[in-house]
Design an enzyme around this catalytic site. Structure first.
Site, PDB file in Angstrom:
ATOM      1  N   ARG A  49      50.127  37.738  30.535  1.00 22.03           N
ATOM      2  CA  ARG A  49      50.185  36.342  30.106  1.00 22.03           C
ATOM      3  C   ARG A  49      48.919  35.609  30.571  1.00 22.03           C
ATOM      4  NH1 ARG A  49      55.028  33.025  32.972  1.00 22.03           N
ATOM      5  NH2 ARG A  49      54.165  34.271  34.651  1.00 22.03           N
ATOM      6  N   CYS A 101      48.349  45.773  36.541  1.00 19.43           N
ATOM      7  CA  CYS A 101      49.137  44.589  36.895  1.00 19.43           C
ATOM      8  C   CYS A 101      50.225  45.067  37.852  1.00 19.43           C
ATOM      9  CB  CYS A 101      49.744  43.968  35.640  1.00 19.43           C
ATOM     10  SG  CYS A 101      51.020  42.732  35.960  1.00 19.43           S
ATOM     11  N   GLY A 102      50.167  44.621  39.107  1.00 19.27           N
ATOM     12  CA  GLY A 102      51.074  45.137  40.131  1.00 19.27           C
ATOM     13  C   GLY A 102      52.549  44.923  39.823  1.00 19.27           C
ATOM     14  N   CYS A 125      50.231  38.295  43.780  1.00 21.85           N
ATOM     15  CA  CYS A 125      49.528  39.300  42.991  1.00 21.85           C
ATOM     16  C   CYS A 125      49.562  40.591  43.786  1.00 21.85           C
ATOM     17  CB  CYS A 125      48.089  38.849  42.748  1.00 21.85           C
ATOM     18  SG  CYS A 125      47.073  40.106  41.955  1.00 21.85           S
ATOM     19  N   GLY A 126      50.284  41.586  43.267  1.00 23.44           N
ATOM     20  CA  GLY A 126      50.465  42.840  44.000  1.00 23.44           C
ATOM     21  C   GLY A 126      49.169  43.594  44.255  1.00 23.44           C
TER      22      GLY A 126
END
Lengths: 276, 276
Positions: free
Chosen positions: A208, A216-217, A83-84
């Site tokens: 998703r 969202c990275g 997760c960025g």
């Protein structure tokens, strides 16, 4: 026996928020139910996910260059690779608590070892690797409209479409649909982007399993990669990407290697009570 | 100057969640912006509102029988008169922190002095006063359907309608509409209820300014009052009301006086950082 509690810190990266749980010795693993409880926004503290902070050796992870392992879980308790936004928050926490002091750190994740650089302006830069771009024609349907889209894996799957106006896609209450569907056998994240100026886009994202999110990275990286491609740019480029939760930058070099740059913040420290 | 922080506890009553801020001497008033920051679910801790715990004398409130004043704010920073779920959580906090020990306590609120009783099963009972029921015909429109409804003030305004199925009203993404509109010059809360069994209903609620919520204390009371009226009951009655966030009970006596009974929980203690 006294009631079970855990010590936590809450933080976020452009509004993508996390409960950080220190567990250096790996003795306090969290069950799926534990994660659901603490991430519940009404019955718990509330967050998009949990970042457990574990020493790589204690976690039994084979990543010899690293000292720390980011054990990331989604708010539903499921395990995620990377997760960025979470990784920036994770490394910010390591600095703030004195666990690291160098400007460059290698962090173990389920998606492999990641290099994170602390920049002089306080932002963090994450080397995200090379995206895979598909040339197969793709169409995305949302709110009764259809758009041409490009599929990008970085490494999770994204469908990126240009739109005239970020409002025209409606409230994104249900997932957009990709056609042909078999491009994404495990589903996809959907990014809708609009050009704002030179090397500058704004975007909305449908993740998703989560619905529309503030940021969202990997989606930001996928969006910048498509925008760069759309302008036939090569060499070193930097794109600014505005998301609902803030602003991020994406660098890409001549070889196609992508880096995500953005802020991280810690907002609270606390103690959570599992039985209450 | 060191960064500004506040000590807080997070709690909830049937999923209606609150940040509790102790401030006995009334020296730490919170601005509207402060409340917005801490209640933001992604950039702050996240809650439906803030309950500041202040000694009545220190708050300058004229309620001589009370020791404690519940300073309740909505998550947007606005001031609210009363909150049934919040008051149970407030009193639970007073017990848990040793600030009160008697079973019956009078609490000052902006909606007047309220009597709260701690029951032997751990639940709390709040005397809510007498509702005002209107006999004027009322219609509520939602998701393309129309329902006959009853307006109840307790003291805030509610429109209560029976439905066959709680799913038939859709996702309650936008406010239902009352007709005639002038019944509620300042807007209303909308309760949709379904009979489950003897003195037992389930309900969904749309709260003015908040959208659909997991629970609404005064809405639960209004719903039970209408259900009782619908069955021509008199004397002492007890109704069970299931909401999305749990279960509450509503007692009503021969004079029409209403009491709300339900649980309260504290889930975390912490420190919030305003600058981060």
């Amino acid at each position: 026996m006294s009631p079970r509690t855990i010590t936590f810190t809450k933080g976020h990266g452009t509004g993508n928020d996390f409960i950080i749980v220190p567990d250096e010795l790996g003795t306090n693993d969290l069950s799926s139910t534990d994660v659901q409880k603490i991430c519940d926004r009404h019955f718990g503290v509330g967050a998009d996910g949990v970042l457990r902070v574990v020493k790589t050796a204690a976690a039994g992870i084979d990543a010899p260059q690293t000292t720390w392992f980011m054990d990331y879980r989604n708010s539903d308790g499921s395990i995620a690779e990377m997760c960025g936004n979470g990784l920036r928050v994770f490394v910010h926490y390591l600095y703030k608590t004195g666990r690291v002091s160098e400007n460059i750190n290698l962090i173990a994740t389920r998606g492999g070892t990641k290099k994170v650089t602390k920049l002089s302006d306080g932002n963090y830069r994450i080397d995200m690797g090379k995206p895979q771009i598909s040339i197969q024609p793709l169409e995305v349907s949302v709110s009764g409209r259809k758009y041409l889209a490009t599929s990008v894996h970085i490494p999770n799957p994204h469908a990126v479409a240009f739109v005239e106006d970020l409002n025209e896609i409606g409230d994104l209450a249900i997932s957009p649909v990709a056609n042909p569907e078999n491009v994404f056998p495990e589903g996809a994240n959907f990014e809708f982007i609009r050009k704002i100026g030179t090397n500058h886009i704004s975007m909305r994202v449908f993740e998703r399993g989560s619905g529309e999110t503030l940021s969202c990275g990997t989606g930001v990286c996928a969006a910048a990669v498509v925008a760069r491609l759309n302008e036939n740019q090569s060499g070193d480029t930097t794109w600014r990407v505005d998301v609902r939760g803030g602003t991020l930058s994406v660098e890409q070099d001549a070889d196609g290697e992508v880096a995500l740059i953005g802020p991280a913040a810690l907002v609270a420290d606390g103690e959570f009570y599992f039985e209450n």
